[in-house]
Design a protein around this motif. Sequence first.
Motif, PDB file in Angstrom:
ATOM      1  N   ALA A   8      51.083  47.273  30.507  1.00  0.00           N
ATOM      2  CA  ALA A   8      51.372  45.887  30.859  1.00  0.00           C
ATOM      3  C   ALA A   8      50.109  45.050  30.767  1.00  0.00           C
ATOM      4  O   ALA A   8      49.014  45.525  31.035  1.00  0.00           O
ATOM      5  CB  ALA A   8      51.946  45.828  32.264  1.00  0.00           C
ATOM      6  N   GLY A   9      50.275  43.813  30.355  1.00  0.00           N
ATOM      7  CA  GLY A   9      49.138  42.899  30.320  1.00  0.00           C
ATOM      8  C   GLY A   9      48.869  42.376  31.712  1.00  0.00           C
ATOM      9  O   GLY A   9      48.917  43.109  32.682  1.00  0.00           O
ATOM     10  N   GLY A  10      48.597  41.129  31.799  1.00  0.00           N
ATOM     11  CA  GLY A  10      48.385  40.564  33.116  1.00  0.00           C
ATOM     12  C   GLY A  10      47.832  39.167  33.040  1.00  0.00           C
ATOM     13  O   GLY A  10      47.635  38.605  31.954  1.00  0.00           O
ATOM     14  N   GLU A  11      47.582  38.633  34.193  1.00  0.00           N
ATOM     15  CA  GLU A  11      47.019  37.290  34.301  1.00  0.00           C
ATOM     16  C   GLU A  11      45.613  37.402  34.865  1.00  0.00           C
ATOM     17  O   GLU A  11      45.408  38.026  35.916  1.00  0.00           O
ATOM     18  CB  GLU A  11      47.880  36.408  35.208  1.00  0.00           C
ATOM     19  CG  GLU A  11      47.356  34.989  35.339  1.00  0.00           C
ATOM     20  CD  GLU A  11      48.279  34.086  36.146  1.00  0.00           C
ATOM     21  OE1 GLU A  11      49.367  34.540  36.516  1.00  0.00           O
ATOM     22  OE2 GLU A  11      47.908  32.917  36.369  1.00  0.00           O
ATOM     23  N   VAL A  12      44.674  36.820  34.178  1.00  0.00           N
ATOM     24  CA  VAL A  12      43.287  36.858  34.617  1.00  0.00           C
ATOM     25  C   VAL A  12      42.696  35.459  34.531  1.00  0.00           C
ATOM     26  O   VAL A  12      43.256  34.582  33.856  1.00  0.00           O
ATOM     27  CB  VAL A  12      42.439  37.829  33.766  1.00  0.00           C
ATOM     28  CG1 VAL A  12      42.949  39.253  33.892  1.00  0.00           C
ATOM     29  CG2 VAL A  12      42.406  37.389  32.310  1.00  0.00           C
TER      30      VAL A  12
END
Length: 124
Positions: A8-12
């Motif tokens: 999974a990617g994500g928010e950064v």
Amino acid sequence: EVHIEVSAGGEVQPGESLTLSCVASGFPYGTNCIGWFRETPGHKREAVAAISRRDGVAYYADSMKGRFTISQDYAENTAYLQMNDLKPEDTGMYYCAAELRGWKPLSQYEYIHWGLGSQVLVSS
């Protein structure tokens, strides 16, 4: 059966780092190459990086050199994409692909197997 699984990617936030992983399973002798590609808003799919499974040679698109690093765990048939100093323009869907027809590691048209995209959002 071949299966390409992407983490999974994500928010950064801008300036932060994120690492994606890609497991390419189901190849009798392992895949020959794993590549990372991305689609960002307003742009076509573009190459990020690729790695030769046999010798670990890494290939980078010119615009991706410096902040992106590809590596692999040979035994686990896994490739990693480490992304540093992320910028809002890095926001997009990141795709992993495996098994080249011809030896053009940064050509999306040469890859036979694709995983689902992983969303990366870089936002403050």
